[in-house]
Motif scaffolding. Structure first.
Motif, short mmCIF file in Angstrom:
data_model
loop_
_atom_site.label_atom_id
_atom_site.label_comp_id
_atom_site.label_asym_id
_atom_site.label_seq_id
_atom_site.Cartn_x
_atom_site.Cartn_y
_atom_site.Cartn_z
N SER A 42 0.83 -1.21 0.00
CA SER A 42 0.00 0.00 0.00
C SER A 42 0.87 1.26 0.00
O SER A 42 0.51 2.25 -0.64
CB SER A 42 -0.95 0.00 1.19
N GLN A 43 2.01 1.23 0.68
CA GLN A 43 2.91 2.38 0.66
C GLN A 43 3.50 2.58 -0.74
O GLN A 43 3.66 3.71 -1.20
CB GLN A 43 4.05 2.20 1.67
N ASP A 46 0.82 4.12 -2.87
CA ASP A 46 0.66 5.53 -2.49
C ASP A 46 1.78 6.39 -3.08
O ASP A 46 1.53 7.48 -3.59
CB ASP A 46 0.64 5.69 -0.97
N ASN A 90 -1.86 -7.72 -6.68
CA ASN A 90 -2.48 -6.63 -5.92
C ASN A 90 -3.76 -6.10 -6.56
O ASN A 90 -4.35 -5.15 -6.05
CB ASN A 90 -1.48 -5.48 -5.76
N LYS A 108 -7.78 0.63 -9.35
CA LYS A 108 -7.97 -0.69 -8.74
C LYS A 108 -8.73 -1.58 -9.71
O LYS A 108 -9.63 -1.13 -10.41
CB LYS A 108 -8.76 -0.53 -7.44
#
Length: 120
Positions: A42-43, A46, A90, A108
């Protein structure tokens, strides 16, 4: 007993013992590469979202997801055409312009074609 072979042995042991620190001091990109591996998924996403549209964000994408990207489509956009790359692990799709090495869109899910206003 001669002193030269003993000093050489000690120097070699010391050199191999502290190999990592001087190498990173000489080549800081090795520190950045190891730091990139410490981010969570997730980092990483981001960071890619923040650097979207900036030159070099494609390099960041390849570094974070090396070997995990599958091309699923090509469409007009960017500086001619963009390639949509899907990361199955992912469940995220990146739209990539190779002319400027930039990510132009992130979404997504598996997206074969982004909206035209997202990839300009």
């Amino acid at each position: 007993m001669k002193l030269a072979p003993l000093l050489t042995s000690v120097a070699l042991v010391g050199f191999f013992t502290v190999w990592d620190a001087p190498l990173k001091a000489i080549n800081p990109s090795l520190v950045q590469a190891s730091a990139a591996e410490e981010f969570s998924v997730s980092q990483k996403i981001d960071l890619l979202t923040k650097s979207k549209g900036q030159i070099g964000s494609g390099d960041q994408l390849r570094r974070f997801f090396f070997g995990d990207l599958e091309p699923i489509g090509i469409q007009p956009g960017g500086a001619g055409h963009v390639v949509n790359l899907y990361n199955k692990a992912n469940d995220i799709t990146f739209s990539y312009c190779s002319t400027y090495d930039v990510i132009v869109a992130i979404k997504k899910g598996k997206v074969a074609k982004f909206d035209a206003n997202e990839v300009k």
